[in-house]
Motif scaffolding. Structure first.
Motif, short mmCIF file in Angstrom:
data_model
loop_
_atom_site.label_atom_id
_atom_site.label_comp_id
_atom_site.label_asym_id
_atom_site.label_seq_id
_atom_site.Cartn_x
_atom_site.Cartn_y
_atom_site.Cartn_z
N SER A 37 8.96 -18.67 -7.06
CA SER A 37 9.92 -17.57 -6.98
C SER A 37 11.21 -17.96 -6.27
CB SER A 37 9.27 -16.36 -6.30
OG SER A 37 9.00 -16.65 -4.94
N SER A 38 11.23 -19.15 -5.66
CA SER A 38 12.44 -19.55 -4.93
C SER A 38 12.81 -21.01 -5.16
CB SER A 38 12.24 -19.30 -3.44
OG SER A 38 11.15 -20.07 -2.95
N ILE A 39 12.46 -21.56 -6.32
CA ILE A 39 12.63 -22.99 -6.57
C ILE A 39 14.09 -23.44 -6.39
CG2 ILE A 39 13.06 -23.10 -9.08
CD1 ILE A 39 10.34 -25.11 -7.38
N MET A 60 -7.11 -35.44 -6.20
CA MET A 60 -8.38 -35.12 -5.55
C MET A 60 -9.17 -34.08 -6.34
SD MET A 60 -6.83 -34.84 -1.69
CE MET A 60 -8.16 -33.79 -1.14
N ASP A 61 -8.48 -33.21 -7.04
CA ASP A 61 -9.15 -32.12 -7.75
C ASP A 61 -8.18 -31.57 -8.79
OD1 ASP A 61 -10.93 -30.16 -8.50
OD2 ASP A 61 -11.12 -29.26 -6.52
N ASN A 62 -8.72 -30.94 -9.81
CA ASN A 62 -7.87 -30.33 -10.83
C ASN A 62 -7.28 -29.03 -10.28
OD1 ASN A 62 -6.64 -29.35 -13.08
ND2 ASN A 62 -8.51 -29.06 -14.26
N LEU A 63 -5.96 -28.99 -10.19
CA LEU A 63 -5.32 -27.80 -9.62
C LEU A 63 -4.93 -26.77 -10.67
CD1 LEU A 63 -3.09 -29.49 -6.91
CD2 LEU A 63 -5.30 -28.37 -6.63
N GLY A 64 -5.07 -27.11 -11.93
CA GLY A 64 -4.86 -26.13 -12.99
C GLY A 64 -3.40 -25.81 -13.26
N GLY A 65 -3.20 -24.65 -13.86
CA GLY A 65 -1.91 -24.26 -14.38
C GLY A 65 -0.81 -24.04 -13.36
N CYS A 66 -1.17 -23.67 -12.14
CA CYS A 66 -0.14 -23.37 -11.15
C CYS A 66 0.73 -24.59 -10.89
CB CYS A 66 -0.74 -22.84 -9.84
SG CYS A 66 -1.61 -24.06 -8.84
N VAL A 67 0.12 -25.77 -10.88
CA VAL A 67 0.88 -26.98 -10.60
C VAL A 67 1.75 -27.37 -11.80
CG1 VAL A 67 0.67 -29.43 -10.08
CG2 VAL A 67 -0.67 -27.77 -8.82
N LYS A 68 1.21 -27.21 -12.99
CA LYS A 68 2.00 -27.51 -14.20
C LYS A 68 3.26 -26.65 -14.22
CE LYS A 68 1.79 -27.95 -19.13
NZ LYS A 68 1.10 -28.81 -20.04
N THR A 69 3.14 -25.39 -13.87
CA THR A 69 4.28 -24.48 -13.85
C THR A 69 5.30 -24.91 -12.80
OG1 THR A 69 2.80 -22.71 -14.54
CG2 THR A 69 4.93 -22.05 -13.68
N ILE A 70 4.84 -25.32 -11.64
CA ILE A 70 5.74 -25.80 -10.58
C ILE A 70 6.52 -27.03 -11.05
CG2 ILE A 70 5.54 -27.26 -8.50
CD1 ILE A 70 6.15 -24.54 -7.68
N PHE A 71 5.85 -27.97 -11.70
CA PHE A 71 6.52 -29.17 -12.17
C PHE A 71 7.56 -28.82 -13.24
CE2 PHE A 71 3.30 -31.47 -9.88
CZ PHE A 71 3.92 -32.68 -9.56
N HIS A 72 7.20 -27.93 -14.16
CA HIS A 72 8.14 -27.55 -15.21
C HIS A 72 9.38 -26.86 -14.63
CE1 HIS A 72 9.53 -26.42 -19.17
NE2 HIS A 72 9.73 -25.21 -18.70
N SER A 73 9.15 -25.92 -13.73
CA SER A 73 10.26 -25.21 -13.10
C SER A 73 11.13 -26.16 -12.28
CB SER A 73 9.70 -24.08 -12.23
OG SER A 73 10.73 -23.34 -11.65
N SER A 74 10.50 -27.10 -11.58
CA SER A 74 11.24 -28.08 -10.78
C SER A 74 12.08 -28.98 -11.68
CB SER A 74 10.28 -28.93 -9.97
OG SER A 74 9.59 -28.14 -9.04
N THR A 76 13.42 -28.26 -14.57
CA THR A 76 14.58 -27.49 -15.01
C THR A 76 15.64 -27.42 -13.92
OG1 THR A 76 13.18 -26.17 -16.47
CG2 THR A 76 15.33 -25.24 -15.89
N HIS A 77 15.20 -27.12 -12.70
CA HIS A 77 16.13 -27.06 -11.56
C HIS A 77 16.78 -28.41 -11.31
CE1 HIS A 77 17.81 -26.17 -7.65
NE2 HIS A 77 17.12 -27.17 -7.14
N MET A 78 15.99 -29.48 -11.34
CA MET A 78 16.54 -30.81 -11.04
C MET A 78 17.54 -31.27 -12.09
SD MET A 78 13.44 -32.96 -9.40
CE MET A 78 14.54 -34.31 -8.98
N MET A 79 17.27 -30.97 -13.35
CA MET A 79 18.21 -31.40 -14.40
C MET A 79 19.56 -30.71 -14.24
SD MET A 79 15.87 -32.02 -17.80
CE MET A 79 15.12 -30.40 -17.81
N ARG A 80 19.56 -29.50 -13.72
CA ARG A 80 20.82 -28.77 -13.50
C ARG A 80 21.55 -29.25 -12.24
NH1 ARG A 80 17.89 -23.18 -14.41
NH2 ARG A 80 17.89 -23.13 -16.68
#
Length: 117
Positions: A37-39, A60-74, A76-80
């Motif tokens: 919410s504040s990337i 260490m463990d499968n963190l699921g979708g929350c991490v995939k979303t963080i990477f995708h959002s990051s 987008t932010h980084m490319m800008r």
């Protein structure tokens, strides 16, 4: 409340968990949710450190979708805002994406162009 979470604090929490190799999925998911919410408020070092931590925890463990979303959002932010990121933050981010197996060819092209102009 949730609005009080600062990017540096969120980054520090997951960095600490990763450094100590502590897997607390509830806390990790909460940090991911707050970070999403504040990337755009994250400074380059805060963002690259947080991505490093999520990647390290993901080994260490499968963190699921929350991490995939963080990477995708990051990504987008980084490319800008890639001009604001120094070499170390770019390298840390590249490592994090590779380690977390988050494929983003466009981001890698942008990172490479910034790292080796």
């Amino acid at each position: 409340g949730d609005g009080d979470a600062q990017p540096q604090s969120l980054s520090n929490v997951v960095w600490s968990l990763a450094t100590l190799r502590l897997m607390d999925k509830w806390l990790i998911q909460k940090v991911a949710s707050l970070a999403l919410s504040s990337i755009s408020a994250f400074k380059p070092f805060e963002l690259s450190t947080m991505l490093w931590a999520f990647a390290k925890l993901g080994t260490m463990d499968n963190l699921g979708g929350c991490v995939k979303t963080i990477f995708h959002s990051s990504a987008t932010h980084m490319m800008r805002n890639v001009d604001n990121f120094g070499f170390r933050c770019l390298a840390t981010t590249a490592w994090a994406f590779a380690t977390a197996r988050q494929h983003h060819a466009r981001l890698f092209r942008v990172l490479a162009a910034q790292m080796w102009p």
